[in-house]
Design an enzyme around this catalytic site. Structure first.
Site, PDB file in Angstrom:
ATOM      1  N   GLY A  57      64.823 -21.058  -6.778  1.00 50.04           N
ATOM      2  CA  GLY A  57      66.006 -21.168  -7.644  1.00 50.04           C
ATOM      3  C   GLY A  57      66.223 -19.983  -8.570  1.00 50.04           C
ATOM      4  N   GLY A  58      65.375 -18.956  -8.464  1.00 51.59           N
ATOM      5  CA  GLY A  58      65.535 -17.801  -9.358  1.00 51.59           C
ATOM      6  C   GLY A  58      66.601 -16.833  -8.901  1.00 51.59           C
ATOM      7  N   GLY A 105      70.012 -15.880  -5.834  1.00 51.39           N
ATOM      8  CA  GLY A 105      70.935 -16.238  -4.758  1.00 51.39           C
ATOM      9  C   GLY A 105      71.550 -17.623  -4.870  1.00 51.39           C
ATOM     10  N   ARG A 151      57.969 -17.214  -6.234  1.00 52.38           N
ATOM     11  CA  ARG A 151      56.735 -16.433  -6.372  1.00 52.38           C
ATOM     12  C   ARG A 151      56.807 -15.442  -7.527  1.00 52.38           C
ATOM     13  NH1 ARG A 151      56.825 -14.341  -0.336  1.00 52.38           N
ATOM     14  NH2 ARG A 151      58.981 -14.182  -1.041  1.00 52.38           N
ATOM     15  N   PHE A 153      64.357 -12.297   8.330  1.00 57.20           N
ATOM     16  CA  PHE A 153      64.763 -10.907   8.586  1.00 57.20           C
ATOM     17  C   PHE A 153      65.225 -10.855  10.030  1.00 57.20           C
ATOM     18  CE2 PHE A 153      60.080 -11.259   8.891  1.00 57.20           C
ATOM     19  CZ  PHE A 153      59.925 -11.074  10.257  1.00 57.20           C
ATOM     20  N   TYR A 173      72.314 -22.241  12.993  1.00 55.93           N
ATOM     21  CA  TYR A 173      71.486 -21.946  14.172  1.00 55.93           C
ATOM     22  C   TYR A 173      70.221 -22.804  14.217  1.00 55.93           C
ATOM     23  CZ  TYR A 173      69.226 -18.341  11.125  1.00 55.93           C
ATOM     24  OH  TYR A 173      68.577 -17.665  10.117  1.00 55.93           O
ATOM     25  N   LYS A 197      64.016 -23.521  10.729  1.00 57.68           N
ATOM     26  CA  LYS A 197      65.129 -24.329  10.202  1.00 57.68           C
ATOM     27  C   LYS A 197      65.359 -25.554  11.097  1.00 57.68           C
ATOM     28  CE  LYS A 197      66.616 -21.727   6.635  1.00 57.68           C
ATOM     29  NZ  LYS A 197      66.591 -22.150   5.236  1.00 57.68           N
ATOM     30  N   PRO A 223      77.823 -17.581   6.342  1.00 52.81           N
ATOM     31  CA  PRO A 223      77.464 -16.428   5.507  1.00 52.81           C
ATOM     32  C   PRO A 223      77.963 -16.551   4.073  1.00 52.81           C
ATOM     33  CG  PRO A 223      79.252 -15.854   7.013  1.00 52.81           C
ATOM     34  CD  PRO A 223      78.820 -17.242   7.375  1.00 52.81           C
TER      35      PRO A 223
END
Ligand SMILES: CCC/C=C/C(=O)SCCNC(=O)CCNC(=O)[C@H](O)C(C)(C)COP(=O)([O-])OP(=O)([O-])OC[C@H]1O[C@@H](n2cnc3c(N)ncnc32)[C@H](O)[C@@H]1OP(=O)([O-])[O-]
Ligand SMILES: NC(=O)C1=CN([C@@H]2O[C@H](COP(=O)(O)OP(=O)(O)OC[C@H]3O[C@@H](n4cnc5c(N)ncnc54)[C@H](OP(=O)(O)O)[C@@H]3O)[C@@H](O)[C@H]2O)C=CC1
Length: 280
Positions: free
Chosen positions: A17-18, A20, A41, A99, A149, A164, A192
């Site tokens: 939650g830090g 984005g 983290r 990534f 996806y 996911k 997106p």
């Protein structure tokens, strides 16, 4: 869009939650009265987010816990600490790693890096909360952020697609197993939504960001507020009969053409070489 007290009295944990989308959701939940805890983290990032957000108004204080969700003991300790002043009401599984890479070039550590966060980490946090909800006969609500996806698969993001898909399977499995105990589990599948974390890792060339927009039926990316409104509804009591569902919010992207990153088959060998991580 909602009454100011929609989430009043709810204690909510947002993993990742830090930054984005996690940060955007955490801020919106707080504005609607929730006591929000964020984890991640990087403790400096979490502390700065809380400082900025709490300085804004007198909504309930947002707090943070440093936790690497890949570490089951660290998850146990965090969840214990959260429960120490009363049970959690809502868990939002948002933390993730991802990534783009050609799959045949993935090392086993690269696979583990993504599965460790998204599949294992998410299940550790969910099970740690679920056990406590069941033992305390407390109602619970889990919202997991997946992707389209998760069910279509996608080239070039193989570990993320596998992980996911697992989180979606967890959502549907536990919705049935824990539903009789008043615990609901749902998911959101975003298309997106520009964030620093996603764009740095997944959009290696600026023109590819434009492709995301051009190939979308609505010809644009998502706005954070559009996703956070949906999340507020799903974690509120107003959605009390929604269980085991995944709600897609992607402008119709996946219906237009499944496999979010399949279009990267246009990348050249040189493009792939250029984005490989530099050996430390
Ligand atoms: C928009 C659509 C959907 C979006 C979905 C999202 O989830 S957006 C959310 C986006 N937000 C985030 O992702 C936020 C969190 N993400 C992260 O912390 C990192 O990106 C992480 C997932 C790599 C984990 O970090 P870590 O510190 O645990 O790992 P590490 O650095 O120590 O590397 C471990 C192994 O992975 C290998 N490897 C790494 N990169 C690449 C690459 N590009 N290519 C190939 N391989 C790569 C690396 O070489 C190493 O293997 P080796 O060489 O030892 O065999
Ligand atoms: N942006 C988009 O277009 C899309 C995003 N999503 C999903 O939305 C969610 C948010 O992504 P987004 O906001 O874009 O990306 P970010 O990179 O901003 O968010 C990921 C967050 O997860 C945290 N995190 C990563 N690994 C761990 C870990 N091991 N333990 C605890 N926290 C961790 C990161 O913090 P730290 O590094 O400090 O630990 C970071 O705050 C993810 O689930 C992503 O898969 C899905 C589809 C599209």
């Amino acid at each position: 869009m909602y009454k100011d007290d929609l989430l009043a009295g709810k204690k909510v944990l947002v993993t990742g939650g830090g930054t984005g989308l996690g940060r955007s959701m955490a801020e919106h939940f707080r504005r609607l009265g929730a006591a929000v805890v964020i984890c991640g983290r990087r403790q400096d990032v979490l502390a700065q987010t809380c400082e900025e957000v709490n300085a804004r108004d007198d909504a309930p204080e947002m707090t943070w816990k440093g936790c690497d969700i890949r570490d089951a003991q660290a998850v146990h300790d965090m969840v214990e600490a959260i429960w120490s002043d009363g049970p959690l009401d809502v868990l939002v599984n948002n933390a993730a790693g991802n990534f783009i890479s050609r799959s045949h070039e993935l090392s086993s550590r690269a696979v583990d890096a993504v599965l460790g966060i998204v599949l294992h980490g998410t299940s550790y946090v969910t099970l740690a909360c679920g056990k406590r909800w069941l033992a305390g006969e407390h109602a619970g609500n889990v919202l997991s952020i997946v992707t389209s996806y998760a069910w279509t698969g996608s080239a070039y993001v193989l570990p993320s697609a596998m992980a996911k898909a697992g989180v979606l399977a967890m959502t549907r499995s536990l919705a049935v197993e824990w539903g009789p105990h008043g615990i609901r589990l749902n998911a959101i599948a975003p298309g997106p939504f520009p964030t620093k974390g996603a764009w740095e890792r997944l959009v290696p060339r600026p023109e590819l960001a434009e492709r995301f927009e051009q190939k979308n039926p609505l010809r644009r990316a998502g706005r954070h507020e559009e996703l956070t409104n949906l999340a507020c509804y799903l974690i509120s009591d107003q959605s009390g009969y929604v269980n085991g569902e995944v709600v897609t919010i992607d402008g119709g992207e996946w219906l237009q053409g499944a496999g979010q990153f399949n279009f990267l088959s246009e990348m050249t060998d040189g493009d792939w070489e250029a984005i490989k991580p530099k050996k430390k």
